[in-house]
Motif scaffolding. Structure first.
Motif, PDB file in Angstrom:
ATOM      1  N   GLU A  65       3.051   0.916  -6.188  1.00 36.19           N
ATOM      2  CA  GLU A  65       2.156   1.480  -5.178  1.00 36.19           C
ATOM      3  C   GLU A  65       2.944   1.939  -3.946  1.00 36.19           C
ATOM      4  O   GLU A  65       2.685   3.014  -3.395  1.00 36.19           O
ATOM      5  N   ARG A 268      -5.239  -2.286  -3.498  1.00 35.55           N
ATOM      6  CA  ARG A 268      -5.143  -1.699  -4.848  1.00 35.55           C
ATOM      7  C   ARG A 268      -4.290  -2.574  -5.758  1.00 35.55           C
ATOM      8  O   ARG A 268      -4.637  -2.800  -6.922  1.00 35.55           O
ATOM      9  N   SER A 269      -3.177  -3.063  -5.230  1.00 39.51           N
ATOM     10  CA  SER A 269      -2.300  -3.927  -6.023  1.00 39.51           C
ATOM     11  C   SER A 269      -3.013  -5.213  -6.421  1.00 39.51           C
ATOM     12  O   SER A 269      -2.885  -5.702  -7.539  1.00 39.51           O
ATOM     13  N   TYR A 272      -5.681  -4.534  -9.279  1.00 42.48           N
ATOM     14  CA  TYR A 272      -5.068  -4.348 -10.594  1.00 42.48           C
ATOM     15  C   TYR A 272      -4.441  -5.643 -11.100  1.00 42.48           C
ATOM     16  O   TYR A 272      -4.546  -5.974 -12.286  1.00 42.48           O
TER      17      TYR A 272
END
Length: 421
Positions: A65, A268-269, A272
């Motif tokens: 990312e 986001r990391s 996921y």
């Protein structure tokens, strides 16, 4: 049998694979009527993710990312252009070479395809390449993501197989290089047949300037892979240092990374990572129930009637996993098959678990490029607008050479274990 039917039914109606595994486990426990199994369910899930090695997964995801946000991908593409861009079909070589460099940072096939499709496909279109071919080639370049370290799939496999994470990451280096060279060979042959264009020739001064500007981005893979190979750090520590390196390179070298973006990147990391780790936890329960139901023993008895030596067994596994990979994504497929096949490979056929891990991971990754699902083709299609079906057809030689590579890896364990011996 009832549990298998239940699992297929809930999967076919679109229930996420992690929930499919958990619900199938509960269904099996309900049919056995064992309260002890039900009481052990939460502890088995927790035990599945209670591993130091799994900390590397969110860190590797974070590196990808940060790299994307910091403009590091573009620098790696420019670096590839400086070396191979001016030969016939040069931009096709650049696509694969840049994917190889990016693979040493991202470690996820679908994420890499999404990122590199945005970068490479428009550039190849400008130079006269067919968009469908450009998108399909990027898909096969993305295949290197889960093979060349760091690799989320290898980390998951190492936990399932109880082997050193560092060994599995190192075992992916030679297969990744082999696939890259085979892809180069296919591009060379297709370049002659289809007369691929050349990129504008760069002067020695321009190439030197590009290398000087872009080479600091190689610090990230060098830190990650170098520290593991030298024994200076274990994979989790190397991932942490790699994340810091990505931030520093993005902020002070490419100057495109902003600290203000860090919150969104971390979110986001985290999302996921949570998805992947929930799959691992669900797999722990599923594997536990498979062992309780003596499924590996039953499968082993059947396999022994068909495969009488390790080579035949591996070739049989290649066929089975290629079929499974066409309908199930890489990590879920790994989680479902490794607990069944690994004991057979190691205890009956005496195959090195690290070698088997390389074979099983590449099989399932290749499934991402195989109809009817071909998830990576759909990712590339969403980004570029190219159609998945024609993409598969025009890049069929890459699929064939990938299958050849699989057979080579099955026949010659040294291709995966050479750096470990």
């Amino acid at each position: 049998m009832l549990t298998s039917i239940f699992f297929l039914a809930v999967m076919m109606v679109g229930v996420p694979i992690g929930l499919c595994l958990c619900l199938s486990g509960i269904f099996y426990i309900y049919n056995t009527g064992s309260t002890v199994l039900l009481q052990s369910f939460p502890s088995q899930m927790f035990g599945g993710v209670d591993s130091y090695g799994l900390i590397a997964i969110p860190l590797f995801i974070l590196i990808g990312e940060v790299m994307n946000s910091g403009g590091i991908t573009r620098r790696l593409v420019d670096l590839s252009m400086a070396f191979v861009g001016s030969i016939k079909g040069g931009l096709a070589y650049v696509n694969i070479l840049a994917n190889m460099l990016v693979s040493s940072i991202i470690g996820s096939a679908t994420a890499q395809v999404a990122i590199m499709s945005q970068v490479m496909v428009p550039e190849m279109e400008k130079q006269g390449y067919d968009k469908t071919f450009a998108a399909g080639l990027t898909v096969y370049g993305g295949m290197l993501g889960p093979i060349i370290p760091p690799s989320v799939m290898f980390v998951v496999y190492s936990v399932l197989a109880q082997v050193a994470v560092g060994d599995m990451l190192v075992a992916g280096i030679l297969p990744g290089v082999l696939l890259t060279l085979l892809f180069f060979a296919v591009i060379a042959c297709m370049g002659v047949i289809y007369n691929y264009p050349r990129s504008p020739r760069r002067s020695l001064r321009e190439r030197a300037k590009t290398v000087l500007v872009s080479s600091p981005t190689l610090l990230i893979p060098l830190v990650i892979v170098g520290s593991i190979l030298t024994g200076f750090a274990n994979p989790t520590e190397a991932a942490a240092v790699g994340a810091v390196s990505a931030v520093l390179v993005g902020r002070y070298v490419t100057r495109e990374f902003k600290y203000a973006d860090l919150g969104a990147i971390m979110l986001r990391s985290g999302i996921y990572s949570a998805i992947v780790l929930f799959l691992v936890a669900a797999a722990a329960v599923f594997s536990w129930l498979l062992i309780y139901g003596k499924v590996p023993q039953m499968v082993a008895a059947w396999v022994q009637t068909v495969a009488h030596d390790p080579i035949t067994f591996l070739l049989l596994v290649n066929v089975i996993l290629l079929v499974i990979g066409t309908v199930i994504d890489g990590i879920p497929g790994l989680i479902m098959t490794a607990p069944i096949l690994l004991p057979i490979a190691t205890e009956i056929y005496h195959i090195d678990p690290r070698h088997f891990g390389v074979v099983i991971v590449i099989n399932l990754v290749l499934g991402l490029m195989t109809p009817p699902v071909g998830l990576s083709f759909f990712v590339a299609s969403a980004v570029t607008g190219a159609k998945p079906g024609p993409m598969f057809i025009v890049t069929l030689p890459f699929f064939i050479i990938s299958c050849v590579a699989l057979v080579m890896l099955s026949l010659f364990p040294s291709l995966s274990l050479g750096l470990l011996n």
